[in-house]
Design a protein around this motif. Structure first.
Motif, mmCIF file in Angstrom:
data_model
loop_
_atom_site.group_PDB
_atom_site.id
_atom_site.type_symbol
_atom_site.label_atom_id
_atom_site.label_comp_id
_atom_site.label_asym_id
_atom_site.label_seq_id
_atom_site.Cartn_x
_atom_site.Cartn_y
_atom_site.Cartn_z
ATOM 1 N N GLY A 195 -7.651 -9.527 0.117
ATOM 2 C CA GLY A 195 -6.329 -9.746 -0.436
ATOM 3 C C GLY A 195 -5.892 -8.719 -1.465
ATOM 4 N N GLY A 196 -4.681 -8.179 -1.264
ATOM 5 C CA GLY A 196 -4.078 -7.260 -2.216
ATOM 6 C C GLY A 196 -4.497 -5.809 -2.090
ATOM 7 N N LYS A 197 -5.481 -5.507 -1.266
ATOM 8 C CA LYS A 197 -5.947 -4.119 -1.126
ATOM 9 C C LYS A 197 -5.048 -3.365 -0.150
ATOM 10 C CE LYS A 197 -10.646 -4.770 -2.523
ATOM 11 N NZ LYS A 197 -10.513 -4.145 -3.818
ATOM 12 N N PRO A 198 -4.443 -2.266 -0.580
ATOM 13 C CA PRO A 198 -3.571 -1.507 0.321
ATOM 14 C C PRO A 198 -4.366 -0.881 1.463
ATOM 15 C CG PRO A 198 -3.946 -0.288 -1.703
ATOM 16 C CD PRO A 198 -4.580 -1.633 -1.888
ATOM 17 N N ALA A 199 -3.786 -0.915 2.652
ATOM 18 C CA ALA A 199 -4.504 -0.441 3.834
ATOM 19 C C ALA A 199 -3.660 0.496 4.676
ATOM 20 C CB ALA A 199 -4.947 -1.630 4.690
ATOM 21 N N GLY A 200 -4.380 1.307 5.419
ATOM 22 C CA GLY A 200 -3.809 2.129 6.473
ATOM 23 C C GLY A 200 -4.524 1.781 7.767
ATOM 24 N N VAL A 201 -3.798 1.851 8.880
ATOM 25 C CA VAL A 201 -4.352 1.530 10.191
ATOM 26 C C VAL A 201 -4.036 2.683 11.127
ATOM 27 C CG1 VAL A 201 -4.245 -0.052 12.157
ATOM 28 C CG2 VAL A 201 -4.065 -0.948 9.821
ATOM 29 N N VAL A 202 -5.068 3.241 11.741
ATOM 30 C CA VAL A 202 -4.904 4.330 12.703
ATOM 31 C C VAL A 202 -5.905 4.123 13.839
ATOM 32 C CG1 VAL A 202 -4.112 5.986 10.959
ATOM 33 C CG2 VAL A 202 -6.533 5.869 11.525
ATOM 34 N N GLY A 203 -5.768 4.905 14.884
ATOM 35 C CA GLY A 203 -6.727 4.839 15.978
ATOM 36 C C GLY A 203 -6.476 5.930 16.998
ATOM 37 N N ILE A 224 -3.558 -9.789 11.731
ATOM 38 C CA ILE A 224 -4.673 -10.363 10.973
ATOM 39 C C ILE A 224 -4.580 -9.945 9.506
ATOM 40 C CG2 ILE A 224 -7.191 -10.384 10.695
ATOM 41 C CD1 ILE A 224 -7.290 -9.822 13.796
ATOM 42 N N LEU A 225 -4.307 -8.675 9.264
ATOM 43 C CA LEU A 225 -4.221 -8.176 7.884
ATOM 44 C C LEU A 225 -3.081 -8.844 7.130
ATOM 45 C CD1 LEU A 225 -4.980 -4.381 8.428
ATOM 46 C CD2 LEU A 225 -6.534 -6.170 7.597
ATOM 47 N N ALA A 226 -1.977 -9.124 7.808
ATOM 48 C CA ALA A 226 -0.868 -9.825 7.148
ATOM 49 C C ALA A 226 -1.321 -11.199 6.679
ATOM 50 C CB ALA A 226 0.332 -9.941 8.092
ATOM 51 N N PRO A 268 -1.613 -5.588 2.069
ATOM 52 C CA PRO A 268 -0.404 -4.779 2.264
ATOM 53 C C PRO A 268 -0.745 -3.538 3.094
ATOM 54 C CG PRO A 268 -1.158 -4.637 -0.019
ATOM 55 C CD PRO A 268 -2.055 -5.609 0.675
ATOM 56 N N THR A 269 -0.104 -3.414 4.240
ATOM 57 C CA THR A 269 -0.462 -2.371 5.198
ATOM 58 C C THR A 269 0.692 -1.394 5.384
ATOM 59 O OG1 THR A 269 -1.873 -3.979 6.306
ATOM 60 C CG2 THR A 269 -1.353 -1.982 7.518
ATOM 61 N N LEU A 270 0.386 -0.104 5.268
ATOM 62 C CA LEU A 270 1.372 0.947 5.478
ATOM 63 C C LEU A 270 1.989 0.789 6.867
ATOM 64 C CD1 LEU A 270 2.658 3.646 4.511
ATOM 65 C CD2 LEU A 270 0.706 4.804 5.562
ATOM 66 N N GLY A 271 3.315 0.691 6.913
ATOM 67 C CA GLY A 271 3.993 0.464 8.193
ATOM 68 C C GLY A 271 4.350 1.727 8.947
#
Length: 186
Positions: free
Chosen positions: A105-113, A131-133, A138-141
């Motif tokens: 919770g609360g950790k900013p994230a990035g998602v790539v692949g 899932i992260l939501a 908080p995930t970079l959109g």
């Protein structure tokens, strides 16, 4: 000197020659020097079992402490059967349990692949973002990174070899760095 930022890197593939592990390593070369990237292993985690919530195995405790110590998260995942790999889902479950003791919770994230397929890892990333939501991450959109692996994606030093891909990923990394910094100062 700038504040140091420790980023926990979670690669959704445990394959020895994983394209996504290569991508995670190459992305680290695009980050500023105050960012360090720690690859957090998920292959040693046992399958999540609610019966163990009261006495989590040592591997789970170590995993959770590494995530808790990070200022940001970087998820680099392949796509298996139009979703995330089971080993990644297991890591997400382990880090969120027992209820009320989530480290996400609360950790900013990035998602790539990256994938050999033409749509990259678009569907896996969408499932991961859902899932992260729920986990309050908080995930970079934007920008989104759905890479198709081509022969020139990585050079012989493990960097991004293709100039167009390197420029695109540098732009993504610049946005990710700003995202992490904005959440760290909030």
């Amino acid at each position: 000197m700038s504040q140091p930022y420790q980023i926990a890197v979670i690669v959704g593939s445990i394959r020895a020659d994983s394209l996504n592990r290569k991508l995670a390593l190459a992305l680290a070369h695009l980050a500023p020097p105050e960012f360090s990237f720690e690859h957090v292993r998920i292959d040693t985690l046992p399958l999540y079992n609610q019966d163990l919530d009261g006495k989590q195995p040592a591997e789970v405790q170590t995993f959770k402490s590494r995530i808790a110590a990070a200022q940001g998260l970087l998820f680099v995942t392949p796509e298996y059967n139009r979703s995330i790999p089971g080993v990644l889902k297991n890591a997400l479950d382990q880090g969120s349990r027992p209820y009320g003791q989530s480290v996400w919770g609360g950790k900013p994230a990035g998602v790539v692949g990256v994938s050999v397929g033409t749509i990259g890892t678009a569907l896996a990333q969408q499932h991961l973002r859902n899932i992260l939501a729920y986990l309050d991450v908080p995930t970079l959109g934007q920008p989104e990174v759905f890479l198709q692996a081509k022969d020139d994606l990585f050079d012989d030093k493990g960097h991004i070899g293709n100039e167009g891909s390197r420029q695109f990923l540098q732009g993504w990394m610049d946005r990710y760095v700003a995202w992490v910094k904005a959440h760290a100062s909030a």
